[in-house]
Design a protein around this motif. Structure first.
Motif, PDB file in Angstrom:
ATOM      1  N   GLU A  37       0.836  -1.207   0.000  1.00  0.00           N
ATOM      2  CA  GLU A  37       0.000   0.000   0.000  1.00  0.00           C
ATOM      3  C   GLU A  37       0.867   1.251   0.000  1.00  0.00           C
ATOM      4  OE1 GLU A  37      -2.526  -0.485   3.389  1.00  0.00           O
ATOM      5  OE2 GLU A  37      -3.868  -1.891   2.369  1.00  0.00           O
ATOM      6  N   ALA A  38       1.954   1.223   0.775  1.00  0.00           N
ATOM      7  CA  ALA A  38       2.859   2.376   0.811  1.00  0.00           C
ATOM      8  C   ALA A  38       3.526   2.575  -0.549  1.00  0.00           C
ATOM      9  CB  ALA A  38       3.915   2.185   1.893  1.00  0.00           C
ATOM     10  N   ALA A  39       3.950   1.491  -1.194  1.00  0.00           N
ATOM     11  CA  ALA A  39       4.574   1.591  -2.512  1.00  0.00           C
ATOM     12  C   ALA A  39       3.583   2.138  -3.530  1.00  0.00           C
ATOM     13  CB  ALA A  39       5.103   0.226  -2.945  1.00  0.00           C
ATOM     14  N   GLU A  40       2.329   1.670  -3.445  1.00  0.00           N
ATOM     15  CA  GLU A  40       1.302   2.153  -4.369  1.00  0.00           C
ATOM     16  C   GLU A  40       1.111   3.659  -4.224  1.00  0.00           C
ATOM     17  OE1 GLU A  40      -3.429   1.354  -5.412  1.00  0.00           O
ATOM     18  OE2 GLU A  40      -2.445   0.213  -3.818  1.00  0.00           O
ATOM     19  N   LYS A  41       1.067   4.139  -2.995  1.00  0.00           N
ATOM     20  CA  LYS A  41       0.915   5.584  -2.759  1.00  0.00           C
ATOM     21  C   LYS A  41       2.144   6.340  -3.256  1.00  0.00           C
ATOM     22  CE  LYS A  41      -2.295   5.144   1.083  1.00  0.00           C
ATOM     23  NZ  LYS A  41      -2.512   5.310   2.512  1.00  0.00           N
ATOM     24  N   ARG A  42       3.344   5.779  -3.021  1.00  0.00           N
ATOM     25  CA  ARG A  42       4.587   6.436  -3.458  1.00  0.00           C
ATOM     26  C   ARG A  42       4.618   6.528  -4.982  1.00  0.00           C
ATOM     27  NH1 ARG A  42       7.911   3.510  -0.790  1.00  0.00           N
ATOM     28  NH2 ARG A  42       8.303   1.961  -2.401  1.00  0.00           N
ATOM     29  N   TYR A  43       4.231   5.435  -5.676  1.00  0.00           N
ATOM     30  CA  TYR A  43       4.215   5.448  -7.138  1.00  0.00           C
ATOM     31  C   TYR A  43       3.194   6.438  -7.674  1.00  0.00           C
ATOM     32  CZ  TYR A  43       6.990   1.160  -6.766  1.00  0.00           C
ATOM     33  OH  TYR A  43       7.953   0.243  -6.469  1.00  0.00           O
ATOM     34  N   ALA A  44       2.057   6.542  -7.001  1.00  0.00           N
ATOM     35  CA  ALA A  44       1.025   7.490  -7.431  1.00  0.00           C
ATOM     36  C   ALA A  44       1.539   8.927  -7.292  1.00  0.00           C
ATOM     37  CB  ALA A  44      -0.248   7.294  -6.619  1.00  0.00           C
ATOM     38  N   VAL A  45       2.235   9.211  -6.200  1.00  0.00           N
ATOM     39  CA  VAL A  45       2.787  10.555  -5.991  1.00  0.00           C
ATOM     40  C   VAL A  45       3.868  10.840  -7.029  1.00  0.00           C
ATOM     41  CG1 VAL A  45       4.147  11.965  -4.390  1.00  0.00           C
ATOM     42  CG2 VAL A  45       2.194  10.659  -3.546  1.00  0.00           C
ATOM     43  N   GLU A  46       4.747   9.866  -7.291  1.00  0.00           N
ATOM     44  CA  GLU A  46       5.801  10.056  -8.296  1.00  0.00           C
ATOM     45  C   GLU A  46       5.196  10.270  -9.681  1.00  0.00           C
ATOM     46  OE1 GLU A  46       8.518   6.776  -8.123  1.00  0.00           O
ATOM     47  OE2 GLU A  46       9.232   7.307  -6.125  1.00  0.00           O
ATOM     48  N   ALA A  47       4.167   9.512 -10.019  1.00  0.00           N
ATOM     49  CA  ALA A  47       3.523   9.649 -11.324  1.00  0.00           C
ATOM     50  C   ALA A  47       2.877  11.032 -11.459  1.00  0.00           C
ATOM     51  CB  ALA A  47       2.482   8.558 -11.523  1.00  0.00           C
ATOM     52  N   ALA A  48       2.233  11.493 -10.399  1.00  0.00           N
ATOM     53  CA  ALA A  48       1.620  12.823 -10.437  1.00  0.00           C
ATOM     54  C   ALA A  48       2.698  13.893 -10.608  1.00  0.00           C
ATOM     55  CB  ALA A  48       0.809  13.067  -9.171  1.00  0.00           C
ATOM     56  N   GLY A  49       3.824  13.724  -9.949  1.00  0.00           N
ATOM     57  CA  GLY A  49       4.929  14.680 -10.082  1.00  0.00           C
ATOM     58  C   GLY A  49       5.495  14.692 -11.487  1.00  0.00           C
ATOM     59  N   LYS A  50       5.709  13.517 -12.068  1.00  0.00           N
ATOM     60  CA  LYS A  50       6.228  13.437 -13.437  1.00  0.00           C
ATOM     61  C   LYS A  50       5.228  14.024 -14.424  1.00  0.00           C
ATOM     62  CE  LYS A  50       9.330   9.537 -12.803  1.00  0.00           C
ATOM     63  NZ  LYS A  50       9.657   8.149 -13.175  1.00  0.00           N
ATOM     64  N   ARG A  51       3.954  13.757 -14.206  1.00  0.00           N
ATOM     65  CA  ARG A  51       2.924  14.304 -15.081  1.00  0.00           C
ATOM     66  C   ARG A  51       2.951  15.835 -15.022  1.00  0.00           C
ATOM     67  NH1 ARG A  51      -0.555  10.776 -14.423  1.00  0.00           N
ATOM     68  NH2 ARG A  51      -1.199  11.316 -12.330  1.00  0.00           N
ATOM     69  N   ALA A  52       3.097  16.393 -13.829  1.00  0.00           N
ATOM     70  CA  ALA A  52       3.148  17.853 -13.680  1.00  0.00           C
ATOM     71  C   ALA A  52       4.379  18.422 -14.380  1.00  0.00           C
ATOM     72  CB  ALA A  52       3.157  18.224 -12.197  1.00  0.00           C
ATOM     73  N   ASN A  54       5.984  17.068 -16.952  1.00  0.00           N
ATOM     74  CA  ASN A  54       5.764  16.952 -18.397  1.00  0.00           C
ATOM     75  C   ASN A  54       4.802  18.021 -18.899  1.00  0.00           C
ATOM     76  OD1 ASN A  54       7.503  14.778 -18.652  1.00  0.00           O
ATOM     77  ND2 ASN A  54       5.883  13.262 -18.420  1.00  0.00           N
ATOM     78  N   GLU A  55       3.767  18.292 -18.143  1.00  0.00           N
ATOM     79  CA  GLU A  55       2.817  19.334 -18.547  1.00  0.00           C
ATOM     80  C   GLU A  55       3.494  20.692 -18.551  1.00  0.00           C
ATOM     81  OE1 GLU A  55      -0.499  18.871 -15.891  1.00  0.00           O
ATOM     82  OE2 GLU A  55      -1.209  17.061 -16.903  1.00  0.00           O
ATOM     83  N   ALA A  56       4.365  20.947 -17.589  1.00  0.00           N
ATOM     84  CA  ALA A  56       5.103  22.207 -17.557  1.00  0.00           C
ATOM     85  C   ALA A  56       6.070  22.288 -18.743  1.00  0.00           C
ATOM     86  CB  ALA A  56       5.859  22.345 -16.240  1.00  0.00           C
ATOM     87  N   ASP A  57       6.739  21.180 -19.076  1.00  0.00           N
ATOM     88  CA  ASP A  57       7.652  21.159 -20.220  1.00  0.00           C
ATOM     89  C   ASP A  57       6.911  21.418 -21.521  1.00  0.00           C
ATOM     90  OD1 ASP A  57       9.893  20.729 -18.687  1.00  0.00           O
ATOM     91  OD2 ASP A  57       9.954  18.552 -19.045  1.00  0.00           O
ATOM     92  N   ASN A  58       5.678  20.937 -21.616  1.00  0.00           N
ATOM     93  CA  ASN A  58       4.900  21.123 -22.844  1.00  0.00           C
ATOM     94  C   ASN A  58       4.492  22.577 -23.052  1.00  0.00           C
ATOM     95  OD1 ASN A  58       5.052  18.449 -23.583  1.00  0.00           O
ATOM     96  ND2 ASN A  58       3.146  17.890 -22.559  1.00  0.00           N
ATOM     97  N   THR A  59       4.566  23.391 -22.038  1.00  0.00           N
ATOM     98  CA  THR A  59       4.210  24.799 -22.186  1.00  0.00           C
ATOM     99  C   THR A  59       5.404  25.659 -22.558  1.00  0.00           C
ATOM    100  OG1 THR A  59       4.550  25.281 -19.837  1.00  0.00           O
ATOM    101  CG2 THR A  59       2.337  24.564 -20.502  1.00  0.00           C
ATOM    102  N   LEU A  60       6.609  25.072 -22.628  1.00  0.00           N
ATOM    103  CA  LEU A  60       7.812  25.844 -22.952  1.00  0.00           C
ATOM    104  C   LEU A  60       7.800  26.269 -24.415  1.00  0.00           C
ATOM    105  CD1 LEU A  60      10.562  23.738 -21.135  1.00  0.00           C
ATOM    106  CD2 LEU A  60       9.484  25.850 -20.351  1.00  0.00           C
ATOM    107  N   SER A  61       8.393  27.422 -24.659  1.00  0.00           N
ATOM    108  CA  SER A  61       8.502  27.900 -26.040  1.00  0.00           C
ATOM    109  C   SER A  61       9.682  27.210 -26.721  1.00  0.00           C
ATOM    110  CB  SER A  61       8.715  29.416 -26.050  1.00  0.00           C
ATOM    111  OG  SER A  61       9.995  29.728 -25.517  1.00  0.00           O
ATOM    112  N   GLY A  62       9.765  27.358 -28.023  1.00  0.00           N
ATOM    113  CA  GLY A  62      10.856  26.761 -28.792  1.00  0.00           C
ATOM    114  C   GLY A  62      12.217  27.262 -28.342  1.00  0.00           C
ATOM    115  N   GLU A  63      12.288  28.556 -28.003  1.00  0.00           N
ATOM    116  CA  GLU A  63      13.560  29.129 -27.544  1.00  0.00           C
ATOM    117  C   GLU A  63      13.989  28.523 -26.212  1.00  0.00           C
ATOM    118  OE1 GLU A  63      10.899  31.161 -28.355  1.00  0.00           O
ATOM    119  OE2 GLU A  63      11.593  31.708 -30.364  1.00  0.00           O
TER     120      GLU A  63
END
Length: 177
Positions: A37-52, A54-63
């Motif tokens: 259960e602890a690992a599942e929660k840790r993976y969920a938190v890590e996945a949410a962090g990576k998703r955030a 990636n979403e921030a990287d997708n907003t970057l300009s070409g420069e």
């Protein structure tokens, strides 16, 4: 103590030992469930962090993306240069003959310092250009039948040409005239 009492005592001790093993097994099982259960929660938190991220990287300009690529290149540039010049480490010595007056850049009309580089810089730049172009040059040479890597491979085609006897010369006969 009677045999019946002894048997009852042995049975009680066996039941106690079995209960102890059962409790220990239940504790280990509960522990594994908690770890999962602890690992599942840790993976969920890590996945949410990576998703955030990636979403921030997708907003970057070409420069901004280009700048990140340049920063990564700068970070790894020492290792890239170190690996690209490894073959040059095996060079025992270099003799430089600078001849002016034969046309091209060394014709005496323009000193080497006018181009912004000195002779040492030119030698290092030439060596680095060679390492970058060597695979292409080797491939092109192999396509025309020359083996790169040593002088024997380079002159092999010339030696084979020299071994072929020349074609007999045609002489003019009175009938041709």
């Amino acid at each position: 103590m009677s045999a019946l009492d002894k048997a009852e005592a042995v049975r009680t001790m066996a039941n106690a030992a079995a209960e102890k093993v059962r409790i220990q097994a239940q504790g280990e099982a509960d522990s594994e469930v908690l770890h999962a259960e602890a690992a599942e929660k840790r993976y969920a938190v890590e996945a949410a962090g990576k998703r955030a991220i990636n979403e921030a990287d997708n907003t970057l300009s070409g420069e901004q993306v280009a700048m990140q690529v340049r920063l990564a290149l700068i970070k790894y540039l020492p290792a890239i240069i170190r690996e690209s010049v490894k073959p040059i480490e095996h060079i025992d010595g270099i003799k430089i003959f600078q001849l002016d007056g034969f046309g091209g850049k060394g014709d005496g009309a323009e000193p080497s310092s006018a181009s912004g580089t000195n002779l040492a810089d030119q030698v290092v730049n030439s060596a680095l250009r060679y390492r970058g172009q060597a695979p292409l040059v080797d491939m092109l040479m192999s396509e025309i039948g020359l083996k790169a890597g040593d002088i024997n491979g380079l002159t092999q085609a010339l030696q084979q040409t020299a071994d072929v006897p020349p074609a007999p010369k045609e002489t003019a006969t009175p009938e041709d005239e």
